[in-house]
Scaffold this motif. Structure first.
Motif, PDB file in Angstrom:
ATOM      1  N   ALA A   3     -28.553 -26.799   1.220  1.00  0.00           N
ATOM      2  CA  ALA A   3     -28.797 -26.979   2.984  1.00  0.00           C
ATOM      3  C   ALA A   3     -28.112 -28.356   3.327  1.00  0.00           C
ATOM      4  CB  ALA A   3     -30.096 -26.888   3.181  1.00  0.00           C
ATOM      5  N   ARG A   4     -28.206 -29.587   2.506  1.00  0.00           N
ATOM      6  CA  ARG A   4     -27.892 -30.643   2.895  1.00  0.00           C
ATOM      7  C   ARG A   4     -26.390 -30.799   3.049  1.00  0.00           C
ATOM      8  NH1 ARG A   4     -32.074 -32.897  -0.406  1.00  0.00           N
ATOM      9  NH2 ARG A   4     -30.447 -33.541  -1.821  1.00  0.00           N
ATOM     10  N   THR A  31     -24.121 -27.858   2.549  1.00  0.00           N
ATOM     11  CA  THR A  31     -23.560 -26.792   3.267  1.00  0.00           C
ATOM     12  C   THR A  31     -23.892 -26.148   4.447  1.00  0.00           C
ATOM     13  OG1 THR A  31     -24.343 -25.102   1.904  1.00  0.00           O
ATOM     14  CG2 THR A  31     -22.741 -26.095   0.867  1.00  0.00           C
ATOM     15  N   GLY A  32     -25.295 -26.600   4.838  1.00  0.00           N
ATOM     16  CA  GLY A  32     -25.955 -26.018   6.027  1.00  0.00           C
ATOM     17  C   GLY A  32     -26.396 -24.824   5.769  1.00  0.00           C
ATOM     18  N   ARG A  83     -29.051 -21.885   4.252  1.00  0.00           N
ATOM     19  CA  ARG A  83     -30.507 -22.061   3.934  1.00  0.00           C
ATOM     20  C   ARG A  83     -30.687 -20.977   2.990  1.00  0.00           C
ATOM     21  NH1 ARG A  83     -32.612 -26.309   6.281  1.00  0.00           N
ATOM     22  NH2 ARG A  83     -31.565 -27.322   8.008  1.00  0.00           N
TER      23      ARG A  83
END
Length: 794
Positions: free
Chosen positions: A520-521, A523-524, A526
């Protein structure tokens, strides 16, 4: 001079006719009849054909090209293109073309031509022959004359005088296998090619001319022998797409429709929509393609539009102009609650213009979950597709169409027909079985001669296993939220943490959460590992026991591996995050276990190309740093495991990791050709230069004394390479080698405690160490152990 010029022009026209006729036949068989996946285009005599092109004085009806096609069953067809100037085809003229039925070697020992058509027909009962010509035929050849391409054997009688008297007993064997496509002049061929490309190939009219030019170029190269003479359906599809063809999938060549195909077509016509419902792999998508292929609203084909989900249907219903809309598996459990639910379909069709037709496929399990009132409203559109809609003959024809066997091979296959049809019910699995049979056809000679059905049984089991895997792939791919990334997450954590095929939830879920945070940090995206696990459990792909541990079916793991391998660029950040999580928890004790799991994961996910990117480079640097510390562990058993694991660490960047990788017996002989070093000396020099504080002497000592006597890695096949590689370090001491051999002797010997000794002198690395000792010192080895006690009583 005028005669030569005229002969050259006629020859060129004949050559162009051969190209156009070959293209028309290929398009007819691939696009219209959908009976073949490739054709073979070749001239009868390449040298004569080249001479004809440059203008030699040849009649255009002296030479011809041939096109060989297979209908996917047990029949091959040769199409021979010949022009005939201002004449009718007579029995004698045809006989001059197809030959006398004798071998070319017997008739002309210096001929380089292929066997004539009649000889080939007599020698191969699976072969058919069609002559394609621009001329007419006389009355005696009327029985052989055709205006459309024959797709199989028929009952056409051969005219009298065509066969020599000595071959009259073979007349029945040739019946229905020889035809003439007549009156196909160049203008008619051009018109038919144009129609096929525009209607069946769906090439825009403005691009048809350029598409024909591209096809002519490809076929001309085939006939000249300047490229592979095989022209495939995939190549045709590529050429069509390059010229603006609307890509629409269709049934595979040789598709066998179920007995509800007519009902489905009638429902589509009458109600403007057909809903094909059935279990997975029963053939819903193929039936939809089959219906779409022949669907027309007017004399022109109806434009086909494929939709990925049911949600896009309402807007398309209001597009201008007629259209056939196809939605394959548009209703999923995640999409059923969409505002455009299945129950809205009748209302949407009623409001839409009357020139829109819709084909929808739906899994039977999903359809059964719909409320009763929805099913009632959809009933008039529904056609249920089941295994019972394919009788035994149809099911077996599916196998034959894919297998493409010849007569003697068909006999071996027919022997297992009953067993195969009993074990395999679904068309998809039968299709796979036929494909596997074709791929293993070279092994059928042994099976036929020994009447052994074991090969077919093995292929049937493989087809069933592959069916299960592909079904699992479909189920995983149907997950509503980035299924590929979730597949990489679960597969990576399973490989990293599973013990005896069991993944414990108490360690697996926290690891998935940490990996998901990293992803998530960066590539975004989730990821929700627990929700995906719930989905896999619900689909039966994963078993959960007492809510504490997970076990994965073999097909499930194969499906995850396949998905990860096919979408590697998309899942790469997830895989790197899993490896990074493993590397962060490394220490001297768990180093070997963690590194082995990392190697396994990377090998599975990157079988043909190494990982890349800055995140991956950071991981390799961290592992290399752990590797150096792992070699300092005092415990001998742990040292051995760490060295063995490091020998498989292909992706290391440090010279120490490259040294360990090169030390494996599979790679020692090739160090001189390795991309990093030109010789063994450069390996050790690189370590000294880049790691000046590293104790190379201590490493060599421990490698000889603590590793070589006890490892299961066998160096006996490369003693000379091992010797030269180790001695290139200039750190090999005689005492170290002596200690290593003594340690090895103690390791393979047994002291029974009562004065008796047993010694197993067959250790694979003992000769290697003795050879190293001899080369380094020349002093013979003297054992410190007493001689073993004889096994007999004195």
């Amino acid at each position: 001079m005028a005669e030569k010029k005229q002969g050259g022009l006629s020859g060129y026209r004949g050559y162009e006719y051969q190209i156009e006729a070959s293209i028309w036949i290929a398009l007819s068989l691939m696009l219209e009849a959908r009976r073949v996946t490739e054709v073979v285009v070749e001239p009868q005599n390449q040298e004569d054909l080249e001479a004809e092109i440059v203008g030699a004085v040849l009649s255009p009806d002296q030479e011809s090209s041939t096109l060989v096609a297979s209908d996917g069953k047990s029949t091959r067809v040769i199409y021979q293109m010949k022009t005939l100037s201002n004449q009718l085809w007579s029995v004698k003229a045809l006989r001059d073309v197809i030959g006398e039925g004798t071998s070319a070697r017997e008739a002309d020992s210096v001929s380089r031509r292929r066997p004539r058509a009649l000889e080939m027909l007599l020698n191969d009962a699976s072969l058919s022959y069609t002559l394609v010509t621009d001329a007419r035929v006389n009355g005696k050849l009327t029985a052989l004359a055709r205006t459309t391409i024959p797709l199989g054997h028929d009952d056409a009688e051969l005219p009298g005088g065509l066969l020599a008297v000595s071959l009259h007993d073979r007349l029945a064997a040739l019946r229905g296998r020889l035809h003439i496509l007549h009156d196909l002049n160049a203008e008619l061929l051009e018109h038919r090619i144009h129609d096929l490309l525009a209607q069946k190939g769906r090439v825009p009219h403005s691009q048809v001319g350029a598409c024909i030019a591209a096809l002519k170029h490809a076929f001309r190269l085939c006939m000249l022998g300047k490229r592979d003479t095989r022209f495939t359906a995939d190549e045709l599809r590529l050429i069509l797409e390059q010229h603006g063809a609307r890509p629409v999938s269709g049934p595979s060549p040789g598709y066998v429709p179920p007995d509800v195909a007519a009902q489905a077509a009638s429902t589509l016509r009458e109600h403007g929509c057909v809903l094909i419902v059935g279990s997975p792999d029963i053939g819903k998508a193929s039936l939809a393609d089959y219906l779409a292929t022949g669907f027309k609203l007017t004399e022109l084909p109806c434009p086909l539009i494929q939709l990925e989900t049911f949600a896009g249907l309402p807007a398309r219903l209001w597009d201008e102009g007629p259209a056939l809309l196809i939605v394959k598996n548009g209703w999923t459990e995640h999409g059923a609650a969409y505002p455009y639910a299945p129950a809205n379909l009748p209302e949407m069709l009623a409001k839409a213009p009357g020139d829109k037709y819709v084909i929808v496929t739906c899994d039977l399990d999903m359809y059964r979950r719909l409320p009763d009132h929805m099913c009632t409203r959809l009933e008039r559109y529904k056609v249920t597709l089941e295994a019972e809609n394919y009788d035994d003959n149809s099911r077996w024809q599916i196998v034959l169409n894919q297998a493409g066997l010849t007569d003697w091979q068909l006999e071996a296959l027919d022997a297992v027909r009953e067993a195969v049809l009993r074990d395999i019910a679904e068309p998809f699995s039968l299709n796979l079985f036929g494909t596997l049979v074709r791929e293993h056809a070279q092994h059928l000679i042994r099976s036929a001669s020994t009447n052994d059905c074991g090969l077919f049984q093995d292929l049937a089991e493989r087809a069933l296993q592959e069916t299960v895997v592909r079904r699992a792939v479909q189920q995983v791919s149907a997950y509503h939220n980035v299924p590929w990334q979730h597949a990489a997450l679960v597969l990576g954590v399973y490989v990293a943490l599973a013990q005896h095929s069991v993944l414990w939830m108490e360690v697996g879920l926290p690891t998935m959460e940490r990996v998901a945070e990293q992803v998530a940090r960066k590539t975004g995206v989730r990821l929700q590992g627990e929700a995906f696990i719930e989905y896999l459990v619900k689909k039966g792909l994963v078993q959960r026991w007492e809510n504490q541990r997970l076990t994965f079916e073999r097909a499930s793991l194969d499906a995850l591996r396949r998905l990860v391998g096919d979408t590697r660029s998309e899942v790469h950040p997830v895989l790197v995050a899993v490896v990074s999580d493993l590397a962060e928890a490394m220490d001297q004790v768990n180093f070997a276990d963690r590194l082995e799991r990392i190697v396994t994961l990377v090998t599975v996910a990157y079988p043909d190309a190494p990982p890349h990117g800055s995140a991956w480079n950071d991981v390799t640097v961290a592992i290399d740093a752990q590797l150096r510390r792992a070699l300092d562990v005092e415990d001998r058993t742990q040292f051995i495991r760490n060295v063995e694991a490091s020998m498989e660490w292909l992706w290391g960047k440090s010279v120490l990791s490259r040294l360990l990788y090169a030390l494996h017996p599979k790679r020692i002989p090739f160090v001189a050709t390795h991309e990093f070093w030109p010789s063994s000396h450069d390996v050790w020099r690189a370590v000294e230069m880049e790691m000046p504080k590293y104790d190379v002497r201590q490493f060599v000592h421990r490698f000889l004394v603590d590793f070589m006597p006890y490892t299961s890695i066998d160096y006996s096949a490369v003693p000379d390479c091992f010797d030269s590689f180790l001695r290139a370090s200039r750190q090999v001491l005689d005492d170290d080698v002596h200690m290593a051999v003594h340690a090895l002797e103690r390791f393979v010997s047994t002291d029974w405690g009562d004065g008796r000794w047993d010694c197993d002198d067959g250790n694979h690395n003992k000769p290697v160490l003795l050879a190293l000792l001899k080369a380094s010192s020349g002093v013979p080895f003297v054992s410190r152990l007493p001689p073993p006690t004889p096994s007999w009583d004195l």
